[in-house]
Scaffold this motif. Structure first.
Motif, PDB file in Angstrom:
ATOM      1  N   ALA A 142      18.776  54.078  30.192  1.00 50.72           N
ATOM      2  CA  ALA A 142      18.017  53.050  29.215  1.00 50.72           C
ATOM      3  C   ALA A 142      18.516  53.301  27.760  1.00 50.72           C
ATOM      4  CB  ALA A 142      16.663  53.446  29.048  1.00 50.72           C
ATOM      5  N   ILE A 143      18.814  54.530  27.392  1.00 48.47           N
ATOM      6  CA  ILE A 143      19.354  54.796  25.927  1.00 48.47           C
ATOM      7  C   ILE A 143      20.789  54.272  25.926  1.00 48.47           C
ATOM      8  CG2 ILE A 143      20.123  56.947  24.609  1.00 48.47           C
ATOM      9  CD1 ILE A 143      17.628  58.339  25.412  1.00 48.47           C
ATOM     10  N   SER A 144      21.696  54.341  27.158  1.00 51.84           N
ATOM     11  CA  SER A 144      22.944  53.993  26.801  1.00 51.84           C
ATOM     12  C   SER A 144      23.112  52.293  26.907  1.00 51.84           C
ATOM     13  CB  SER A 144      23.784  54.507  28.355  1.00 51.84           C
ATOM     14  OG  SER A 144      25.047  53.876  28.311  1.00 51.84           O
ATOM     15  N   LEU A 145      21.827  51.671  27.765  1.00 56.04           N
ATOM     16  CA  LEU A 145      22.053  50.216  27.640  1.00 56.04           C
ATOM     17  C   LEU A 145      21.505  49.812  26.272  1.00 56.04           C
ATOM     18  CD1 LEU A 145      21.729  47.675  28.884  1.00 56.04           C
ATOM     19  CD2 LEU A 145      19.285  48.145  29.399  1.00 56.04           C
ATOM     20  N   VAL A 146      20.540  50.394  25.809  1.00 58.77           N
ATOM     21  CA  VAL A 146      20.331  50.040  24.200  1.00 58.77           C
ATOM     22  C   VAL A 146      21.320  50.184  23.317  1.00 58.77           C
ATOM     23  CG1 VAL A 146      18.786  50.377  22.247  1.00 58.77           C
ATOM     24  CG2 VAL A 146      17.760  50.378  24.467  1.00 58.77           C
ATOM     25  N   ASN A 147      22.020  51.327  23.335  1.00 56.56           N
ATOM     26  CA  ASN A 147      23.245  51.826  22.498  1.00 56.56           C
ATOM     27  C   ASN A 147      24.190  50.650  22.603  1.00 56.56           C
ATOM     28  OD1 ASN A 147      22.913  53.832  20.639  1.00 56.56           O
ATOM     29  ND2 ASN A 147      22.689  55.364  22.345  1.00 56.56           N
ATOM     30  N   THR A 148      24.643  50.347  23.893  1.00 55.39           N
ATOM     31  CA  THR A 148      25.526  49.355  24.133  1.00 55.39           C
ATOM     32  C   THR A 148      25.360  48.083  23.714  1.00 55.39           C
ATOM     33  OG1 THR A 148      26.400  50.892  25.970  1.00 55.39           O
ATOM     34  CG2 THR A 148      27.161  48.561  25.899  1.00 55.39           C
ATOM     35  N   PHE A 157      25.343  47.003  13.655  1.00 55.37           N
ATOM     36  CA  PHE A 157      25.457  48.293  14.319  1.00 55.37           C
ATOM     37  C   PHE A 157      26.665  48.672  14.705  1.00 55.37           C
ATOM     38  CE2 PHE A 157      21.210  46.600  14.969  1.00 55.37           C
ATOM     39  CZ  PHE A 157      20.450  47.759  14.476  1.00 55.37           C
ATOM     40  N   ASP A 158      27.331  50.213  14.753  1.00 53.21           N
ATOM     41  CA  ASP A 158      28.384  50.432  14.936  1.00 53.21           C
ATOM     42  C   ASP A 158      28.426  51.693  15.867  1.00 53.21           C
ATOM     43  OD1 ASP A 158      28.144  52.965  13.632  1.00 53.21           O
ATOM     44  OD2 ASP A 158      29.567  52.365  11.736  1.00 53.21           O
ATOM     45  N   ALA A 159      29.292  52.180  16.379  1.00 48.81           N
ATOM     46  CA  ALA A 159      29.025  53.266  17.476  1.00 48.81           C
ATOM     47  C   ALA A 159      29.016  54.844  16.950  1.00 48.81           C
ATOM     48  CB  ALA A 159      30.604  53.544  18.101  1.00 48.81           C
ATOM     49  N   ASN A 160      29.113  54.830  15.358  1.00 47.48           N
ATOM     50  CA  ASN A 160      28.865  56.053  15.128  1.00 47.48           C
ATOM     51  C   ASN A 160      27.425  56.373  14.351  1.00 47.48           C
ATOM     52  OD1 ASN A 160      31.761  56.953  15.232  1.00 47.48           O
ATOM     53  ND2 ASN A 160      32.310  55.477  13.553  1.00 47.48           N
ATOM     54  N   LEU A 181      23.141  47.134  21.175  1.00 47.37           N
ATOM     55  CA  LEU A 181      23.253  47.252  19.657  1.00 47.37           C
ATOM     56  C   LEU A 181      24.675  46.858  19.225  1.00 47.37           C
ATOM     57  CD1 LEU A 181      20.471  49.672  18.907  1.00 47.37           C
ATOM     58  CD2 LEU A 181      20.089  47.424  18.705  1.00 47.37           C
ATOM     59  N   THR A 182      25.432  47.674  19.800  1.00 48.43           N
ATOM     60  CA  THR A 182      26.947  47.591  19.241  1.00 48.43           C
ATOM     61  C   THR A 182      27.990  46.471  19.878  1.00 48.43           C
ATOM     62  OG1 THR A 182      27.644  49.349  20.678  1.00 48.43           O
ATOM     63  CG2 THR A 182      27.065  50.115  18.522  1.00 48.43           C
ATOM     64  N   SER A 183      27.364  45.638  20.947  1.00 51.27           N
ATOM     65  CA  SER A 183      27.908  44.940  21.778  1.00 51.27           C
ATOM     66  C   SER A 183      28.242  43.293  21.066  1.00 51.27           C
ATOM     67  CB  SER A 183      27.326  44.476  22.894  1.00 51.27           C
ATOM     68  OG  SER A 183      26.077  43.974  22.983  1.00 51.27           O
TER      69      SER A 183
END
Length: 449
Positions: A38-44, A71-74, A46-48
């Protein structure tokens, strides 16, 4: 008998086997693995969005607010907002993280424009001391679709909604066009003092006033109201909702603004000069302007307006000579010999209580220019007929403060006259006008509140 025993034994084995399989986990991963996904999904997610996100957030105590976020990956986020002119043109960079809460949680962990709404210092943005606008900086992930992400505030449960921005929208935010859009809306409603839309109701076409408040005032700002008189000519219906500005206009938040069963969802520019209100079906209602307010003033006491104000030594346009005598007796009587004390500032506030049919007249006086002072309150009961003619009687004589004598001419006027309330339009300004029925030459005008 032995055969029966074997049959029962076999049935028991089958039952146990079935019972065991019914408790097998329907998940192919353990809770820790599912949370990591779930965390990976939200992170991805946001930056997608290559062009960032257009976001809206209502506050629990105040109005609604608009944002642009990238949002960026950093774990950096760049943000613009409609909370102020500076915020609409100056990007704020802060950090964010996606972590565990009651599900995946987006947290803005350094100060940014969303943090301002939570700031506990009233002096920062005008919120309540200790709680600001009752807003969050931590949001639980709810769901997403093809172009939107949905979160909810962890404490105050307000929805943070993000919609993917286009390349053109991103370019406009970066080029400071956000402020230009907001300024254009403000200019429209400054020029068009009595905006309205037309709604067909049976055989009648109703004119419904449109009143936006684009300020940040805690109790009234960032909201839109619709007020109109129904076909019976007497019933006034008013409804409101929180709003947020974006690069294209205004979004109406929550479940929309519902007026007589019609749900309005946004304001947009139809062309360079035509502003429209749009309902949930996509129907457009052109916002027009009336030369005078649509609803009689006396029908708006306690709904749109709570009262009137006479500012210190200010006689407003439309006040007659007789009316000026009454008002000046107060403003010029804040010093001896009218009464024994010397004040350097004062004003008169009229406050309506339409539920109990009372009007309170507060005479404020100060010896430090208005920073602090005293209030003398006089309370009147009233009756009002179908034509809007008021008759006042004494409910509680002047008490408190020190200015009962300067208020005495106004007190006599209210008790000895029947009065009407109307608008006085002077250029771009609209005032409340009080006129004596017995002596129409006595007219006083006030600022509407």
């Amino acid at each position: 008998m032995k055969k029966l025993f074997y049959l029962l034994f076999f049935a028991a084995i089958v039952f146990v086997g079935c019972k065991k399989s019914s408790f097998e986990s329907v998940f192919d991963k353990n809770p820790e693995e599912r949370m990591a996904d779930a965390i990976s999904l939200v992170n991805t997610s946001l930056t997608s969005s290559p062009n960032g996100w257009i976001a809206t957030l209502p506050t629990s105590a105040g109005g609604g607010y608009g944002f642009y976020m990238s949002f960026d990956a950093n774990q950096n986020v760049i943000m613009y907002s409609d909370i102020s002119d500076a915020a609409s043109t100056t990007p704020a960079t802060s950090t964010y993280r996606v972590t565990t809460g009651l599900g995946a949680m987006l947290a803005f962990d350094t100060y940014n424009y969303i943090s301002v709404l939570q700031d506990p210092k009233a002096s920062v943005y005008g919120g309540t001391q200790g709680s600001g606008f009752s807003s969050d900086v931590e949001f639980t992930y709810v769901r997403q679709n093809a172009d939107s992400l949905f979160f909810v505030g962890r404490q105050y449960r307000q929805p943070l909604v993000m919609v993917k921005a286009t390349a053109a929208q991103k370019a406009s935010y970066v080029a400071s066009a956000y402020k230009t859009t907001i300024d254009k809306l403000k200019s429209f409603f400054t020029t068009n003092k009595n905006p309205f839309i037309e709604i067909v109701s049976g055989t009648n076409t109703l004119k419904v006033g449109v009143t936006p408040n684009l300020t940040n005032t805690l109790s009234a700002g960032k909201r839109l109201d619709l007020t109109g008189v129904l076909a019976d000519g007497n019933t006034v219906v008013s409804s409101g909702q929180k709003i947020a500005s974006n690069i294209d206009g205004i979004d109406i938040l929550g479940t929309g603004l519902i007026w007589q069963g019609i749900k309005f969802v946004r304001l947009r520019w139809k062309d360079a000069t035509t502003l429209v209100l749009i309902d949930g079906s996509g129907k457009e209602y052109i916002i027009k302007n009336s030369a005078t307010p649509l609803v009689p003033l006396y029908q708006l006491w306690g709904t749109k307006y709570t009262g009137m104000l006479s500012e210190y030594k200010t006689i407003y346009p439309g006040t007659s000579a007789n009316g000026a005598v009454i008002l000046n007796y107060y403003h010029n009587g804040l010093v001896p010999p009218t009464q024994p004390y010397t004040f350097n500032y004062g004003r008169i506030n009229f406050v309506w209580n339409t539920v109990n049919k009372r009007l309170t007249v507060n005479g404020f006086s100060s010896q430090n220019g208005g920073t602090s002072g005293w209030v003398t309150a006089t309370v009147y009961s009233y009756t009002v007929d179908g034509a809007g003619v008021y008759k006042f009687t004494s409910n509680a004589i002047a008490s408190g403060g020190y200015v009962a004598i300067p208020l005495s001419k106004l007190d006599t006027f209210l008790l000895q006259n029947r009065v009407t309330f109307d608008y006085h339009v002077d250029g771009a300004n609209v005032y409340a006008k009080v006129t004596s029925v017995e002596d129409p030459s006595t007219v006083m005008t006030f600022v509407l509140q």
